[in-house]
Scaffold this motif. Structure first.
Motif, PDB file in Angstrom:
ATOM      1  N   ASP A 110       0.832  -1.197   0.000  1.00  0.00           N
ATOM      2  CA  ASP A 110       0.000   0.000   0.000  1.00  0.00           C
ATOM      3  C   ASP A 110       0.877   1.262   0.000  1.00  0.00           C
ATOM      4  O   ASP A 110       1.751   1.415   0.863  1.00  0.00           O
ATOM      5  CB  ASP A 110      -0.917  -0.001   1.222  1.00  0.00           C
ATOM      6  CG  ASP A 110      -1.792   1.245   1.280  1.00  0.00           C
ATOM      7  OD1 ASP A 110      -1.416   2.193   2.013  1.00  0.00           O
ATOM      8  OD2 ASP A 110      -2.816   1.285   0.574  1.00  0.00           O
ATOM      9  N   GLY A 111       0.639   2.156  -0.970  1.00  0.00           N
ATOM     10  CA  GLY A 111       1.480   3.342  -1.114  1.00  0.00           C
ATOM     11  C   GLY A 111       1.448   4.252   0.096  1.00  0.00           C
ATOM     12  O   GLY A 111       2.475   4.774   0.527  1.00  0.00           O
ATOM     13  N   GLY A 112       0.264   4.461   0.658  1.00  0.00           N
ATOM     14  CA  GLY A 112       0.152   5.338   1.822  1.00  0.00           C
ATOM     15  C   GLY A 112       0.876   4.784   3.034  1.00  0.00           C
ATOM     16  O   GLY A 112       1.548   5.519   3.770  1.00  0.00           O
ATOM     17  N   ARG A 113       0.729   3.477   3.260  1.00  0.00           N
ATOM     18  CA  ARG A 113       1.400   2.856   4.397  1.00  0.00           C
ATOM     19  C   ARG A 113       2.929   2.864   4.196  1.00  0.00           C
ATOM     20  O   ARG A 113       3.685   3.069   5.144  1.00  0.00           O
ATOM     21  CB  ARG A 113       0.912   1.419   4.574  1.00  0.00           C
ATOM     22  CG  ARG A 113      -0.517   1.323   5.038  1.00  0.00           C
ATOM     23  CD  ARG A 113      -0.662   1.740   6.490  1.00  0.00           C
ATOM     24  NE  ARG A 113      -0.078   0.736   7.379  1.00  0.00           N
ATOM     25  CZ  ARG A 113       0.323   0.992   8.627  1.00  0.00           C
ATOM     26  NH1 ARG A 113       0.261   2.233   9.103  1.00  0.00           N
ATOM     27  NH2 ARG A 113       0.815   0.027   9.385  1.00  0.00           N
ATOM     28  N   PHE A 114       3.356   2.637   2.963  1.00  0.00           N
ATOM     29  CA  PHE A 114       4.788   2.658   2.693  1.00  0.00           C
ATOM     30  C   PHE A 114       5.360   4.049   2.949  1.00  0.00           C
ATOM     31  O   PHE A 114       6.425   4.201   3.546  1.00  0.00           O
ATOM     32  CB  PHE A 114       5.055   2.240   1.243  1.00  0.00           C
ATOM     33  CG  PHE A 114       6.507   2.262   0.875  1.00  0.00           C
ATOM     34  CD1 PHE A 114       7.016   3.236   0.023  1.00  0.00           C
ATOM     35  CD2 PHE A 114       7.396   1.318   1.388  1.00  0.00           C
ATOM     36  CE1 PHE A 114       8.358   3.259  -0.314  1.00  0.00           C
ATOM     37  CE2 PHE A 114       8.745   1.334   1.054  1.00  0.00           C
ATOM     38  CZ  PHE A 114       9.221   2.319   0.199  1.00  0.00           C
ATOM     39  N   GLU A 115       4.624   5.065   2.517  1.00  0.00           N
ATOM     40  CA  GLU A 115       5.088   6.431   2.759  1.00  0.00           C
ATOM     41  C   GLU A 115       5.205   6.707   4.260  1.00  0.00           C
ATOM     42  O   GLU A 115       6.171   7.340   4.722  1.00  0.00           O
ATOM     43  CB  GLU A 115       4.105   7.417   2.131  1.00  0.00           C
ATOM     44  CG  GLU A 115       4.417   8.868   2.436  1.00  0.00           C
ATOM     45  CD  GLU A 115       3.250   9.760   2.031  1.00  0.00           C
ATOM     46  OE1 GLU A 115       2.788   9.647   0.900  1.00  0.00           O
ATOM     47  OE2 GLU A 115       2.795  10.539   2.878  1.00  0.00           O
ATOM     48  N   ARG A 116       4.246   6.224   5.042  1.00  0.00           N
ATOM     49  CA  ARG A 116       4.301   6.445   6.492  1.00  0.00           C
ATOM     50  C   ARG A 116       5.477   5.701   7.113  1.00  0.00           C
ATOM     51  O   ARG A 116       6.114   6.190   8.058  1.00  0.00           O
ATOM     52  CB  ARG A 116       2.983   5.981   7.127  1.00  0.00           C
ATOM     53  CG  ARG A 116       2.860   6.325   8.596  1.00  0.00           C
ATOM     54  CD  ARG A 116       2.817   7.821   8.826  1.00  0.00           C
ATOM     55  NE  ARG A 116       3.294   8.165  10.167  1.00  0.00           N
ATOM     56  CZ  ARG A 116       3.291   9.383  10.668  1.00  0.00           C
ATOM     57  NH1 ARG A 116       2.858  10.391   9.929  1.00  0.00           N
ATOM     58  NH2 ARG A 116       3.741   9.620  11.876  1.00  0.00           N
ATOM     59  N   LEU A 117       5.774   4.499   6.595  1.00  0.00           N
ATOM     60  CA  LEU A 117       6.934   3.749   7.074  1.00  0.00           C
ATOM     61  C   LEU A 117       8.212   4.547   6.848  1.00  0.00           C
ATOM     62  O   LEU A 117       9.062   4.659   7.752  1.00  0.00           O
ATOM     63  CB  LEU A 117       7.017   2.408   6.335  1.00  0.00           C
ATOM     64  CG  LEU A 117       8.320   1.606   6.488  1.00  0.00           C
ATOM     65  CD1 LEU A 117       8.527   1.200   7.930  1.00  0.00           C
ATOM     66  CD2 LEU A 117       8.315   0.390   5.569  1.00  0.00           C
ATOM     67  N   ILE A 118       8.365   5.127   5.655  1.00  0.00           N
ATOM     68  CA  ILE A 118       9.551   5.921   5.362  1.00  0.00           C
ATOM     69  C   ILE A 118       9.603   7.148   6.272  1.00  0.00           C
ATOM     70  O   ILE A 118      10.679   7.534   6.766  1.00  0.00           O
ATOM     71  CB  ILE A 118       9.563   6.341   3.878  1.00  0.00           C
ATOM     72  CG1 ILE A 118       9.599   5.097   2.983  1.00  0.00           C
ATOM     73  CG2 ILE A 118      10.748   7.243   3.578  1.00  0.00           C
ATOM     74  CD1 ILE A 118      10.769   4.170   3.255  1.00  0.00           C
ATOM     75  N   TYR A 119       8.458   7.764   6.500  1.00  0.00           N
ATOM     76  CA  TYR A 119       8.370   8.912   7.417  1.00  0.00           C
ATOM     77  C   TYR A 119       8.943   8.544   8.788  1.00  0.00           C
ATOM     78  O   TYR A 119       9.787   9.252   9.358  1.00  0.00           O
ATOM     79  CB  TYR A 119       6.909   9.349   7.523  1.00  0.00           C
ATOM     80  CG  TYR A 119       6.658  10.604   8.328  1.00  0.00           C
ATOM     81  CD1 TYR A 119       6.767  10.611   9.719  1.00  0.00           C
ATOM     82  CD2 TYR A 119       6.293  11.779   7.702  1.00  0.00           C
ATOM     83  CE1 TYR A 119       6.524  11.767  10.455  1.00  0.00           C
ATOM     84  CE2 TYR A 119       6.046  12.948   8.427  1.00  0.00           C
ATOM     85  CZ  TYR A 119       6.171  12.929   9.810  1.00  0.00           C
ATOM     86  OH  TYR A 119       5.933  14.071  10.534  1.00  0.00           O
ATOM     87  N   ASP A 120       8.505   7.407   9.331  1.00  0.00           N
ATOM     88  CA  ASP A 120       8.951   7.000  10.669  1.00  0.00           C
ATOM     89  C   ASP A 120      10.438   6.647  10.682  1.00  0.00           C
ATOM     90  O   ASP A 120      11.152   6.959  11.654  1.00  0.00           O
ATOM     91  CB  ASP A 120       8.130   5.801  11.150  1.00  0.00           C
ATOM     92  CG  ASP A 120       6.705   6.190  11.513  1.00  0.00           C
ATOM     93  OD1 ASP A 120       5.891   5.285  11.788  1.00  0.00           O
ATOM     94  OD2 ASP A 120       6.391   7.399  11.521  1.00  0.00           O
ATOM     95  N   LEU A 121      10.928   6.003   9.621  1.00  0.00           N
ATOM     96  CA  LEU A 121      12.354   5.654   9.577  1.00  0.00           C
ATOM     97  C   LEU A 121      13.217   6.911   9.458  1.00  0.00           C
ATOM     98  O   LEU A 121      14.289   6.993  10.069  1.00  0.00           O
ATOM     99  CB  LEU A 121      12.625   4.716   8.393  1.00  0.00           C
ATOM    100  CG  LEU A 121      12.104   3.285   8.532  1.00  0.00           C
ATOM    101  CD1 LEU A 121      12.350   2.514   7.246  1.00  0.00           C
ATOM    102  CD2 LEU A 121      12.739   2.571   9.712  1.00  0.00           C
ATOM    103  N   LEU A 122      12.755   7.872   8.689  1.00  0.00           N
ATOM    104  CA  LEU A 122      13.513   9.118   8.552  1.00  0.00           C
ATOM    105  C   LEU A 122      13.613   9.856   9.881  1.00  0.00           C
ATOM    106  O   LEU A 122      14.644  10.458  10.199  1.00  0.00           O
ATOM    107  CB  LEU A 122      12.866  10.022   7.498  1.00  0.00           C
ATOM    108  CG  LEU A 122      13.123   9.641   6.037  1.00  0.00           C
ATOM    109  CD1 LEU A 122      12.216  10.442   5.110  1.00  0.00           C
ATOM    110  CD2 LEU A 122      14.581   9.868   5.663  1.00  0.00           C
TER     111      LEU A 122
END
Length: 485
Positions: A334-346
């Motif tokens: 899921d694109g939205g969930r993937f974006e949130r994952l990157i947000y948290d890792l950053l």
């Protein structure tokens, strides 16, 4: 955190601390090398080594800045501490392009150059101080120029001579080997106290030293042949937790400088033929009485591009370079969930000051961008004006692409430069659940070379590395990625 780092220096005999504003400088007063710690706006600490030859050496000290930084970077890689980027400091007074006023060594792999304000960051700082002490001892033992002792009868002018006939003859011979790579504006010299001849091209892409003492020391620090993996256009190096690459084009130039007929370029194992030390933005090679530094994209970017070519060529090499993943990803991320994952890792990434979402999510792969305030080192090839710190905070656009297949240039929408201009950004970063295609890696490198832009990426491999460090984040995204049973 700087106060705590200062306390660590007390354990190293002879080390001194200079404290100014938000910076600590640590080192021996008789050494050209010091360790700097700069406090960033996010309270992290930027760490780097600074090389500046002692003023006891008269004349232009470009040769000393070059050689001393080579040895320090080679030693740290040999120890398995870090693979460094060599960043030149422009001379503030002369108009000679090839001259070096000094040099920064930026730790790039595996931990990086930013220390978190925590026990872990303090531990890394203490380790680096200890490694610097180890190197000082090794340099003192194996060289005569590192901690020099001039006799009172020796006039300083005898130490440096850019106009000796011997130096002229040697430089002319070397220029003939370099051919079109040589220029009338190249610099060269003879330094009797160090026992070498030195040559550097105007663009800084090639530097050569004729010195048996230097070659002998570098031989102790060379890369082991079993670290090499033959690729398509050169050789991959995967030992000591570093990923480096040396192109065959660099080996061809080294062959000319060593006066041999293609021995290195044709070899199946260059590290068995000569001393090889790959760094982040160059490679040191030594053979006989000569050592050479060749500027190339030899760090993570060069490695990733060559690795992609190897993946396309041979499944056996793929299994050796990329062991089975410890994670299972859903077929459709899921694109939205993937974006949130990157947000948290950053948010957990050292040097990151702030992460914000911008734009609207209209694409199925999570087309919304992130903007990050990120402390980054100079881009390779960027010279640092004297008096300015080597790291600075940049506004970086992050694009997240959830894909099964590799991300190609057509997946980047209007283009990287358009994105940078739209958001008034100083850098571009791609995060993908698969991996960037070779064409995208080339494009990112081209954008970096053509302007003062930071570029980078995370593919699935880089994301999984960070998920191992942050299991608490992994637990939140079990719907798209989870540990393998």
């Amino acid at each position: 955190m700087l106060d705590k780092i200062e306390e660590l220096v007390e354990d190293e005999t002879g080390f001194e601390v200079q404290k100014r504003s938000r910076r600590l400088r640590v080192g021996l007063p008789c050494s050209p090398l010091s360790l700097i710690f700069d406090e960033t706006p996010s309270d992290d600490v930027f760490m780097a080594l600074h090389c500046s030859a002692l003023r006891i050496f008269n004349g232009d000290r470009t040769d000393l800045h070059d050689v001393c930084s080579w040895l320090a970077a080679s030693f740290l890689r040999w120890l398995g501490v870090t693979s460094s980027a060599l960043i030149d400091i422009e001379h503030p007074a002369t108009m000679i392009p090839a001259e070096l006023y000094g040099r920064y060594l930026i730790p790039s792999q595996p931990e990086g150059y930013v220390l978190a304000p925590s026990d872990a960051g303090l531990h890394l700082a203490g380790d680096m101080i200890g490694y610097l002490a180890m190197f000082e001892h090794a340099a003192h033992t194996h060289t005569t120029f590192w901690h020099p002792k001039f006799e009172s009868a020796l006039e300083p002018t005898h130490d440096y001579d850019a106009a000796r006939s011997e130096a002229d003859d040697w430089a002319q011979g070397l220029a003939s080997l370099l051919g079109e790579r040589a220029s009338r504006d190249d610099i060269y010299t003879q330094r009797p106290s160090a026992g070498w001849f030195y040559y550097r091209t105007t663009d800084g892409a090639i530097a050569v030293v004729e010195s048996k003492q230097l070659v002998d020391f570098l031989e102790l620090l060379g890369t082991a042949p079993d670290e090499e993996i033959a690729g398509i256009n050169g050789f991959l190096y995967t030992g000591k937790s570093f990923d480096n690459f040396i192109p065959r084009d660099a080996l061809k130039i080294a062959d000319r400088i060593f006066g041999q007929d293609g021995t290195l370029a044709a070899s199946s194992c260059p590290a068995a033929e000569a001393t090889v030390v790959p760094l982040e933005n160059g490679v040191i090679l030594a053979k006989g009485h000569r050592a050479v530094l060749l500027r190339h994209d030899t760090g993570v970017a060069g490695f990733a591009r060559e690795r992609s070519l190897v993946l396309e060529r041979n499944r056996l090499e793929q299994e050796r370079l990329f062991p089975p993943s410890e994670f299972i990803w859903t077929d459709e991320v899921d694109g939205g969930r993937f974006e949130r994952l990157i947000y948290d890792l950053l948010e957990c990434e050292p040097g990151v000051h702030e992460v914000r979402a911008i734009g609207s999510s209209r694409e199925g792969d999570g087309g919304r961008d992130l903007v990050v305030s990120w402390v980054t080192p100079p881009v390779p090839g960027e010279a640092i004006p004297q008096g300015l710190p080597p790291a600075r905070e940049r506004r970086i656009i992050v694009q997240c692409k959830a894909r099964k297949r590799s991300v190609g240039r057509s997946d980047l929408g209007g283009g990287i430069l358009d994105t940078l201009f739209m958001y008034h950004a100083e850098g571009y970063f791609l995060a993908t659940s698969s991996q960037p295609a070779v064409a995208v890696i080339d494009l990112l490198e081209e954008v970096r070379r053509r302007g003062d832009y930071f570029t980078g990426w995370w593919g699935r491999t880089e994301i999984e590395q960070r998920l191992r460090r942050h299991p608490q984040i992994l637990k939140r995204y079990a719907d798209i990625v989870r540990p393998a049973p």
